[in-house]
Design an enzyme around this catalytic site. Sequence first.
Site, short mmCIF file in Angstrom:
data_model
loop_
_atom_site.label_atom_id
_atom_site.label_comp_id
_atom_site.label_asym_id
_atom_site.label_seq_id
_atom_site.Cartn_x
_atom_site.Cartn_y
_atom_site.Cartn_z
N CYS A 320 0.82 -1.20 0.00
CA CYS A 320 0.00 0.00 0.00
C CYS A 320 0.86 1.26 0.00
CB CYS A 320 -0.95 0.01 1.20
SG CYS A 320 -0.11 -0.04 2.81
N GLU A 354 -2.01 1.08 -4.80
CA GLU A 354 -1.74 -0.27 -4.32
C GLU A 354 -0.92 -0.98 -5.40
OE1 GLU A 354 -3.08 -2.65 -0.80
OE2 GLU A 354 -3.42 -0.58 -1.40
#
Length: 362
Positions: A320, A354
């Site tokens: 992330c 992401e």
Amino acid sequence: MHSNNFQPEQYESLWQQKTVETRSLFGDLAIPEPEIHASPNSGFRMRAEFKVWHEGDEWNYGMFEKGTSHTPYKVTEFPIASAAIQALMPRLREAMHGSDQLSRRLFQIDFLNTLHGDMLVTLLYHKKFTDEWLEKAQQLASQLDIKIIGRARKQKICTHDDWVLEALEVQNETFYYQQKEGSFTQPNAYINQGMLNWACEQAGQNNDDLLELYCGNGNFTLPLSRRFNKVLATEISKTSINSALFNCDKNDINNIEFVRMSSEDFTDALNGVRAFRRLKGVELDDYDINTVLVDPPRSGLDDGTLELISRYSRIVYISCNPETLVNNLKALEAEFKIEKLAFFDQFPYTHHVETGVVLTKR
């Protein structure tokens, strides 16, 4: 995300610009052409949190600019939220207005929705609950066909369960997930489905076992269990482990062993540094592991975990935070080659991306 950033007509160009900027972070690393996974340009967020701003006898949904807490931005619409949350927001406000029990000392409202259709609303207060509050909350939940949780200092009251059920389609199979209020879940269910399908495609079909670190509620674990003989998965959160066990039972999956341990402790266990009661009954030598999947927090992997995963021939890394990912990849590049790279727009109209990476031993 401030509403001024919401530009659905510009989404494709904004996403393209973000992928270019993210790719530049990899610098001199040898990377393949990344796969690009766009999000819907609206209605994609399954979680939303709002402050409640009181003005006389009325209140409104509010947000604050980062770093401020005195001048709210009045939220009259929130188009990045799921269609169900958008539809519920005015109905909930209208239904609660006029009720002193439900509105007085209310300071925050959280929404949690799923593609499966469940809706959970958490009402946060600066007051103690009474029997009258619970009666009003139960009436409201029935009227709007939702679940409600009331939270106050040292108090939590539920009209129903404190979780919702999600259903995600992965490789032509439906997987059901318990998502507990207050626990981490992927906020963009559409992108989450894309990430799960991508991970399964990269994993392929295997005759050995999988190690997964930071497994959460089993988000990746469940569909990947169809791709390996057995899965050994670790997670430090007790709540997430309990949801993962629930999810295995719900999906009739019995080849996953969940262990509540940090990656650091698990590394110590594998190295024989010390014994852990939580591994009682788990025979680590019975696992034939060649693939490891990691989905760490924004801080990335610590040195010990990097050393651990470098023992295996294939690493699937879900990140992330591209910046900490790049730092970790630089530490692995002498031993591993980056075979696959994918960008997922989990948070449209923000700088966040992401990233999925597959590395194989050189």
